[in-house]
Structure formats: C-alpha cells, structure tokens
Design a protein around this motif. Sequence first.
Motif, short mmCIF file in Angstrom:
data_model
loop_
_atom_site.label_atom_id
_atom_site.label_comp_id
_atom_site.label_asym_id
_atom_site.label_seq_id
_atom_site.Cartn_x
_atom_site.Cartn_y
_atom_site.Cartn_z
N LYS A 32 105.65 143.99 -37.66
CA LYS A 32 106.56 145.04 -37.20
C LYS A 32 106.43 146.27 -38.11
CE LYS A 32 111.18 146.15 -35.97
NZ LYS A 32 112.18 145.86 -35.03
N GLN B 191 109.77 141.38 -44.73
CA GLN B 191 110.28 140.42 -43.73
C GLN B 191 109.36 140.21 -42.54
OE1 GLN B 191 114.18 141.69 -42.61
NE2 GLN B 191 115.03 141.34 -44.64
N ASP B 192 108.75 141.30 -42.06
CA ASP B 192 107.99 141.20 -40.82
C ASP B 192 106.82 142.19 -40.85
OD1 ASP B 192 107.05 141.10 -38.26
OD2 ASP B 192 109.01 141.31 -37.28
N TYR C 95 111.28 145.61 -43.50
CA TYR C 95 110.25 144.89 -42.73
C TYR C 95 108.93 144.76 -43.48
CZ TYR C 95 113.50 145.41 -38.91
OH TYR C 95 114.62 145.35 -38.14
#
Lengths: 259, 505
Positions: free
Chosen positions: A151, A147-148, A144
């Motif tokens: 988050k 990716q995010d 993450y």
Amino acid sequence: MTMTQKRRIPRLLQFALVVFGVYFGFILVFDVLLGQLIPRSLLTMYMVFVVSGALMTFTFTEEGAQELVAPIKALVEDPSRRRLRNAVFVMVPLLAGYYTYTSMLPGYEAPVELRTIHPAPPSKFKAYGKSYNLATLENPYRKYQKQDPAKYRELVKAGGDVYIKNCQYCHGDKLDGKGPYAAGLNPTPINFQDVGTIAQLQESFLFWRIATGGPGLPAEAAPWISSMPVWEHFLTEKETWEVILFLYDYTGRQPRSWK
Amino acid sequence: MSRLAILTFCAGLLIAGTATAKPGDAAKGKEIYDKRCTWCHGADGDGAGAAKELLNPPPRDFTSGNYKIKSSSFEDMVPNDDDIYRMIRDGMPGTAMPGWSDILKEQDMWNLVAYVKTFAGYDEPPAAQVDFGKQVASSGESIAKGRKLYEEGDRCVECHGKSGKGSASKRLKGDAGERTWPRNLTKPWTFIGSSEPKDIFARLSTGIAGTEMPSFADPRSKKKLSIEERWHVANYVASLAKTGRKVDAENTVIKADKVEGDLPGAPDDARWEKSTPTTFYLVPQLIAEERYFKPSNDTITVRALYNDKAVAMLLEWDDRTRSVPGDEAAEKLADAPIAEDGVAVQLPVTIPKGMEKPYFGMGDAKHPVNIWHWQSGAKDATESMGLANSRGFREIEKRDAVVAGLKANASYSDGTWKVLITRPLTTSSPDKDIQFAEGKFIPVAFAAWDGSNNSEKGSKHTMTTWYWLLLKPATGTRPLVAALMVMGLLAGGLLWWARSAKPAA
C-alpha cells in the motif's frame, strides 16, 4: 634566536598577507566554490572587521606595534630610501583619489535581499478550511511504510504523479531544484536532494509549507518574492501527504522526528 | 608549459567529445528506468506518464522508435548508442528532459541506453551513418553561400522565417499530435542537439524524427543539399546567434539613462541602440487561478530611458506569430481559439522603502500594484493600452490609462514584437499611480501573451518575478570633487609628515 628572528616574515608583510588571504578566501569560497557572488557591500563590511581585528592582534603588545610600523617609519626617515618614498607618496594619494571617485559613482548593483530559508513555523495554521496544530500534526500515511509496504508503494507512486504534474517545473524531475523554469525564479526553488532541506524538517513542516506556499511564510522569509504556489488551491489533503512521501522516498531521506 | 597545454587539451577532448559506446545491460537499465524515467516516459516506454498532457514537447514515446538527435543516416531510424547516451547525459534544453550525468554513473546511463532501445526492438546498430565529407570552415564567403541556400526556394524560410526566428508560414505538428514550433535559430542555446556547426550539419542531414523538420540529404527531396552546401548552411545558421539577447543571471537591473530633450517616440528609434538591454526569462504562470503549462515565449528584453518629464520602456520579445483574431491567415496558424498578443508591466504603487514588496503575483491586500497591459488588437479593433490596479489576482480595479498619461507604440516584424510604453514620471493621483524617482531601485515585473499558442489569454501567460528598474541619476561633479579633495588632503598630510620626520641617525 637571532637566526629565527632574521628568517621571520616581516610583521607588516604578515599583516598584509593575513588581510589579503582572508579577502581571497571569501572570494574563493563564495564566488568559486558556492557559485554565489558575494555582494560588494557585504564583503566591504566583513573586510572592515577583518582589518580592525588584525590590527588589534598585531598591535596588542608595544613591541608588536612598533615592529609593524617600523618599515613605514624607516621609509619616511631613511634618506637612502628617498626615491621609494617619493614614489609611494605619489601613488598613495592617487589610489585613494581613484577609490573615492569610483565609490562615489552612483551604484547600479541590485540591493541585497536577505531572507530566512527555513523560518520558525507557526504553532497553528489554517488550510483546507480547518486549523492544524503543527506540534501534533503527523503524516497519516507514514505508518504504511512498516504496516503495509504494498500500500505504501502505491501511495508513493501516487505522490510521484502529483509531483511530476505539479512540482517538477520548478523543483526539477531530479528533485534538485533545477526544473526547466528554475532559472527564471528568485529565490530559486528548494533542492530536495540537499541534506540541508527536507532531511532536517518534519513532515508537518512540509505540509504547512506546501499547503500555504510562499504567501504562508512569515515576513522574515520574504513571502512576497517566493514563487512557491499555495497548494491547498490545487491539491487535496491526501495528495499533499502523498507527495511528501514521494519526496522522501525518491531522495532516500528520512523525515526528522522528535521521537 | 606546452606539456601542460597538451594535457589540458586532451582532458578537454575527453570531456567534450562524444562518448564511445559501452555495452549496456538492459535488465539493470530497467531498474533505474522504473525509478527515474517512468514518471514521464511511462512504465511501458510509450510516453504516457502522468504529465503527458502538460508537457510540450511531450515525453518521447520510445515505442515509436523516433530519436530526434542522431548521427546515423536519415535512411535508418535506428540511432547510434552514442546518440541516445548523449541525450541522457546532457538532456534536451527547452524541454522537460534533464541531463542525468550529475546523479547517474556512466555505466548506469549505458544500461539505460540498452533498455530504452528495447521498446522499439532496436537490437542491431544502424546500417549507415551521416556522411560528413570534409568540413567547410566558417568564413564570410561560406556564410553568404549558406544564406542564399537557406532562402532559395523558401528552403528553410518556409518554417524558420527569413530572420531565423521561426516565424512560420505553416502550422506544424509532431507525430504525437503535439503542436511544434520551428526552432528560433537566433537562440542557439535552445537547440536540443547543440549548436556546433557539426551538430547542425547532422540535423540538416537527418532531419528531426517525429517532427516536420525534413532531411536535406534525402535525394528524393526537392530541397536537397549536397554535403558542401549543408556545411555552408550550417555555418550560416551558426552565424545567426544573437548572443546579446541571452539571459545574464547577474544582470537584474534595468538601467534607464537620462536623455536631454525628447524621449524616442518609436520602437525603432536609433537612440534605443545606445541604451543597455536587460533580458529576463519568461516562465509560465504556474501559481494561481487557471495555470499555464505550454509556453512559447521564453525571454523578454527590456530597455529604458527617461527625461525630466517621462519614462519610456521598450519591451522586445520574439513571438513567431502575430495573433490577429478575426484575420483568416492568422487564425490558420494559431491554436483555436486565437487571442490577442500582449505584454504587461507590473510596478508597485508605492516604491518600497525597506525589503518588503508587494506579492510578485499581482500584489496583495496591503500592497497594491499598477499593471500596464498592452494588447495587440484584432482585425476590427486597434491595439489598446490598459491600466489596472490590483491587490492580488481577484481584486482588480480597471482604470483609465489615458488619464494616467500611459501611451504605447508597437511594431511587429519577422518574429519580434517591440512595444514602447511611456508614462509621465508623476501623475495627478499619487495614491494610485507609481511616482517615478531618480536613483531608486524600483521593483518591476513583466508578463507576455502569445495568443496563437495554446490560446494564451487571461491567467494563461508567461511572466517574470520581481526585477529592478533604476532611473540612473546623472553622475554630476560630486565624485570628482570628492576625489580631488581626498587626494589633496592626503598628499598634504604626507608632505607634512616627511618634512617633520627627523632623519634617522
């Protein structure tokens, strides 16, 4: 040629300088710079090597050897130095006697305990009722970070809360290994800010260490004295991975990876 | 030389002196705060970080505006920027608040000061300062005057106890509802605002905000002290330090001297004065079962003596309360439910030959330990000496302490427990009891319980990790004989050499 010969430091003095230089070097590096008293027995052992090493180099050639002992021979043989000789002949046995006496007194110094701080991990270990393979184990939440990020920040925050509730007492809220109770523990808690710790380790290694704690260590790391708790008893698997994210995030270090 | 001295003196002043306030940038402070301080003090500065319930004292709620360590007058809650800066830089000993100077730059810390103040809306400097008057240098006379003022009308005794150890006669609370214990004045290294007389003077003048420690400069107080009187009391407080009870990290070995004849049978026997004390930190039990986070006991001092029959260990630790379950006065002071006070000694059943020891937390499957557990008793039960063998936290076998020859003799006085435990050097069950031997380094660990604090009981206690106990063997004549022999041989050899050397041409 003769000029330089004259100016040179006498070989015996050179020898003494080398030996004392190394001795004080040890003391300086360990006691002063590292702030860690070097155990006497260890120092004695090192010095035996140093003295014999120096003796070998200094007596490597015949001339060298002669030059080294020349001042001593002169002391004994030269009548004009009688007084000095007598003084030395009284001092040497006295000093040797004193040394023998003090070294034969029973010692009260605690035995030295050597332990490997980062032992080789096992290839497999058990925690949370299952078996993990260290070679393939990865932090499932690391992805993450790319990716995010939102988050990821949440996970790091959760890890920070786990840390402040469970770890800071020992490892310190600055992650420097100086928590409020660190001084009462031996071995001392690991300093995560130090470049020699988590930056050198893979996340799977940390997972193993955190989940299984002191008792999970192999014998060379002296598991019986480590106060590092067995966290599988207190934290979930997810919390353990989160606290690992936090350790790297707070210190600004990257886990070691083989990729 | 003198120039060098002056230079170092000035440098020393720079380091030791309080910093001069620099304007901080609150917005920049917030950035650092959000990374480093929210964990404890909360994003909104209200002290509601994740560990709030686990720490005592709890992280400060900055919205309360309480600052414990300040040099502005008691009439004004606002501290000086210097005061806040100093706490951020140096931290507060004995609490979770660390000093930040090793990882934050000076300007960062000033920025934090600016930001932290905004939580209470402090934007004006304080209106009045502590009036230090003229400092009274410490002297026997000043200390005697200070002592009188300290005791007079129970002024400080009420909370700090006659000996200064904080053996309170009152149950105290902080503004956040937390239990507070009066500081142990014999351990000045635990003061959060330094133990320099000047600092103590400031605390007496301002009180400690958010706790029941009052201001003695307040004219409305019945216990009010003049400036001069406060200096005397400060000098007296500074004189209470028992530096001999401070932990020396290098000293990890309890050295038991051998005595001829009987061992001391009481904790107050004068012979204990001559034995060497060793002090260890007590840390809360954070590793297993129900963990423990809010300890009150912080160190334990151990002395040991032995003769040819038995070994005696004197365990001494400051505990502000004598915890007697069933006793009304004791229960009033204690956190409910009250439990007994106690202390335990842990020893390996077999003295290890190599490095390998039992696990420090009650042993392990392969290496059992002996646990000698003394408990202070209740109103209707006398004190007790227990013995157990354990192989880890769960595998505990209770045994008969009397059969093993364990005896205890305890005393409690004005904030200090002294417990004397004796045991024969050897017992009739060598497979179950440690057999003491001279000259061996024996691992030893301790635990303590304060039954009035936070219901310490069972796994909720303070403890040490492994240290060493050494029954010092008598020196004997061997070293002397050996030294004389070495001297004789060497002198003989040298003489022979001198004789046989031919004089140089």
